[in-house]
Motif scaffolding. Sequence first.
Motif, short mmCIF file in Angstrom:
data_model
loop_
_atom_site.label_atom_id
_atom_site.label_comp_id
_atom_site.label_asym_id
_atom_site.label_seq_id
_atom_site.Cartn_x
_atom_site.Cartn_y
_atom_site.Cartn_z
N VAL A 20 3.25 7.46 4.38
CA VAL A 20 3.71 8.22 3.14
C VAL A 20 3.63 9.38 3.46
CG1 VAL A 20 2.63 9.13 1.06
CG2 VAL A 20 2.60 6.31 1.43
N LEU A 21 2.56 9.90 4.53
CA LEU A 21 2.18 11.69 4.79
C LEU A 21 3.58 11.51 5.48
CD1 LEU A 21 -1.15 11.60 5.72
CD2 LEU A 21 -0.35 12.79 3.97
N LEU A 22 3.90 11.26 6.88
CA LEU A 22 5.33 11.15 7.57
C LEU A 22 6.24 11.12 6.21
CD1 LEU A 22 6.03 11.45 10.52
CD2 LEU A 22 6.61 8.81 10.37
N LYS A 23 6.45 10.92 5.19
CA LYS A 23 7.46 11.31 4.48
C LYS A 23 7.22 12.83 4.78
CE LYS A 23 9.93 8.91 0.84
NZ LYS A 23 10.24 8.06 -0.86
N MET A 24 6.17 13.08 3.26
CA MET A 24 5.74 14.31 3.24
C MET A 24 6.08 15.33 3.67
SD MET A 24 2.54 13.73 0.85
CE MET A 24 2.76 15.47 0.43
N PHE A 25 5.53 15.16 5.24
CA PHE A 25 6.02 16.11 6.17
C PHE A 25 7.61 15.79 6.33
CE2 PHE A 25 5.66 17.85 10.08
CZ PHE A 25 5.66 19.02 10.23
N LEU A 26 8.15 15.36 6.76
CA LEU A 26 9.38 15.20 8.01
C LEU A 26 10.45 15.68 6.46
CD1 LEU A 26 9.34 12.74 10.28
CD2 LEU A 26 9.20 15.04 10.55
N GLY A 27 10.50 14.71 5.75
CA GLY A 27 11.68 14.75 4.41
C GLY A 27 12.11 14.42 4.88
N SER A 28 13.47 15.13 4.82
CA SER A 28 15.49 15.63 4.97
C SER A 28 15.02 15.02 6.84
CB SER A 28 15.89 16.02 4.44
OG SER A 28 16.00 16.58 4.41
N ALA A 29 14.73 15.29 7.71
CA ALA A 29 14.97 15.96 8.87
C ALA A 29 15.51 15.04 9.86
CB ALA A 29 12.95 15.30 9.69
N ASN A 30 16.54 15.71 10.41
CA ASN A 30 16.92 14.81 11.55
C ASN A 30 16.72 14.26 12.74
OD1 ASN A 30 16.65 16.92 13.34
ND2 ASN A 30 18.36 18.10 12.38
N LEU A 31 17.90 13.29 13.32
CA LEU A 31 17.10 12.67 14.28
C LEU A 31 16.32 13.45 14.98
CD1 LEU A 31 16.71 9.33 15.31
CD2 LEU A 31 19.39 10.07 16.52
N PHE A 85 0.64 -1.09 0.28
CA PHE A 85 0.28 -0.14 -0.16
C PHE A 85 1.08 1.53 0.28
CE2 PHE A 85 -2.95 -2.82 2.32
CZ PHE A 85 -3.56 -3.31 1.40
N VAL A 86 2.34 1.04 0.66
CA VAL A 86 2.74 2.63 0.56
C VAL A 86 3.81 2.71 -0.71
CG1 VAL A 86 5.41 2.92 1.10
CG2 VAL A 86 3.71 1.99 2.94
N PHE A 87 3.58 1.77 -1.60
CA PHE A 87 4.25 1.77 -2.90
C PHE A 87 2.76 2.33 -3.31
CE2 PHE A 87 3.45 -0.32 -6.78
CZ PHE A 87 4.88 0.30 -7.48
N LEU A 88 2.04 1.86 -3.53
CA LEU A 88 0.74 2.30 -4.42
C LEU A 88 0.72 3.64 -4.39
CD1 LEU A 88 -2.13 -0.57 -4.42
CD2 LEU A 88 -0.27 0.11 -6.10
N LEU A 89 1.04 4.19 -3.05
CA LEU A 89 0.25 5.51 -2.90
C LEU A 89 1.66 6.09 -2.70
CD1 LEU A 89 -1.41 5.15 1.03
CD2 LEU A 89 -2.09 6.18 -0.73
N SER A 90 2.41 5.29 -3.30
CA SER A 90 3.45 6.85 -3.39
C SER A 90 3.82 7.16 -4.59
CB SER A 90 5.27 5.41 -2.66
OG SER A 90 5.34 5.88 -1.50
N TRP A 91 3.14 5.89 -5.71
CA TRP A 91 3.34 5.88 -7.39
C TRP A 91 2.43 6.95 -7.57
CZ3 TRP A 91 0.15 2.32 -10.86
CH2 TRP A 91 0.06 2.22 -11.61
N ALA A 147 -0.09 1.96 6.39
CA ALA A 147 1.25 3.33 4.65
C ALA A 147 0.59 4.90 5.01
CB ALA A 147 0.34 2.06 3.74
N LEU A 148 -0.39 5.32 4.85
CA LEU A 148 -1.01 6.34 4.64
C LEU A 148 -0.35 7.69 6.04
CD1 LEU A 148 -3.34 8.43 3.14
CD2 LEU A 148 -4.99 8.17 5.08
N TYR A 149 -0.34 6.50 6.84
CA TYR A 149 0.31 7.54 8.15
C TYR A 149 2.03 7.84 7.37
CZ TYR A 149 3.30 7.47 12.10
OH TYR A 149 4.01 8.58 12.91
#
Length: 398
Positions: free
Chosen positions: A225-236, A165-171, A221-223
Motif C-alpha cells: 500500500v505504501l509502495l503504491k502511494m509512493f511510486l504511483g504511476s512510475a515507469n519500469l 489486508f491490502v484491500f482493508l488498508l487501501s479502503w 500488505a502495508l509495504y
Amino acid sequence: MKYFSSLSGEDGSDSHAETPGSESSRESSSYQTCANTALKVLGGLLMVLCVSSSWVGTTQVVKLTFQSFSCPFFISWFSSNWNILFFPIYYSGNVVITREKQTPIQKFRECSRLFGEDGMTLKLFVKRTAPFSILCTLTNYLYLLALKKLTATDVSALYCCHKAFVFLLSWIVLKDRFMGVRIVAAIMAITGIVMMAYADGFHGDSFVGVALAVGSASTSALYKVLLKMFLGSANLGEVAHFLSTMGVFNLVFISGVPLILYFTKVEHWGSLSSLPWGYMCGLAGLWLVFNILVHVGVVLTYPILISIGTLLSVPGNAAVDVLKHEVIFSVVRLAATCIICLGFLLLLLPEEWDSVTLRFLSNIAEKKSEEHGEELTESSVNTRSRSRANGAVSIPLA
C-alpha cells in the motif's frame, strides 16, 4: 488511388476485381488479431507459471536450507542484498531492446527523478528508502520464521491473506471503493486463519507459526500500500531504480543486525566456509526472480496474473509436501486452506463486477423475452391461419 478509382468507375468488372483484395486484407487483419490474442494468452500463462514456480521454489529451498543452516535473519538479509541487481538487469534489457546509447550513470540519474526534481540526496535516500527496506526485511524474516514452525503449504496459504489486508488498508488509507464482496473475502480470510490456528489447538508451535505467517502477510500488505502511494504511476526504470536503492540501503544500514545477532548468539553461523552457499545463492536467486516478476510484471502485464500465480503456489507447495515430504493434512487444515483461497479469488473480482454482471443478466433476460415474444407472435399467426382455413370468424369484443 486505384481502389477509389475502381469504386467510382462505371465498369462493374473493375469494382469486382478489388473484392478479393479487400477480403484478403480482412482475413489478414483478423488473422493478425487472433495471433496477437494468442500471444497475449500464452504470455499470461507463462507469467502465471513463472510466478508460481519461483515462489514454490523459494519456499521449498528455504526448507532445505534450514536442514543445515537455521539462521532466518541472516538468510533474509543475504537474499535482500540481491535486490541491488534490479537496476543492472533492467539497464541490460533496455539496451538490448531499445539500443539506446545512454550510459548506466545517465540512465540512473534519469530514473532518480522519482525522488524529486533535484534527484536523490542522502537525506531523501534514507527518508524514502528506510521504511520500505525495513518492511521488506521484516516480511521476509517473519515468513522464514513461520516456515520453521509450519509446512510450506500452510505458510503459503496464510501468506495469501495479504490480499485481504491490502484491500482493508487501501479502503481505509487510499479511500478505495467499498465493495461488499471484498469484505466477505476478508472475513473468509480471517476465518481461515482462525481455523488454521485451531487445527492443532491454540498452543504450541502451530499457533506461533500461524501468528508469524499472518504477521508476514500484514507487513507485506502495508509495504504494498505504501509502495503504491509512493511510486504511483512510475515507469519500469524508476521501479527498478527504487528496488536497487532498497538493496543498497539493506547492505549499508541493516548489515549490523546480523552481526548483533551473531555476537549475542541468537543466530550462530559457524565459519563462512561451512555455510550452505549453494542453497543460499539458489534461494536468493529465486527470490530475486520472484520479486522481478511481481514488481515488473505489474507494470508490463495485468496485476491479476501476478495474483493468480501467487495463489497457485499453494497447490504447488501442497504437491511437493505430499510427494516429497509425505505430509498428511488434516480436514481442518484443508478446509482452512480452501476458505483462504476462495476469499483470495473473490478479491480478484474487478471493481465493476456487479454492474457488469447485472448488465449481462439483463441482456440475457431481454433476449429471452424477445424470443418468447417472437414465439407468441408465430403461434398467434399460425392460429389465425388455421382458423381462416376452417372458416371461423373472429369477432372483436366491444
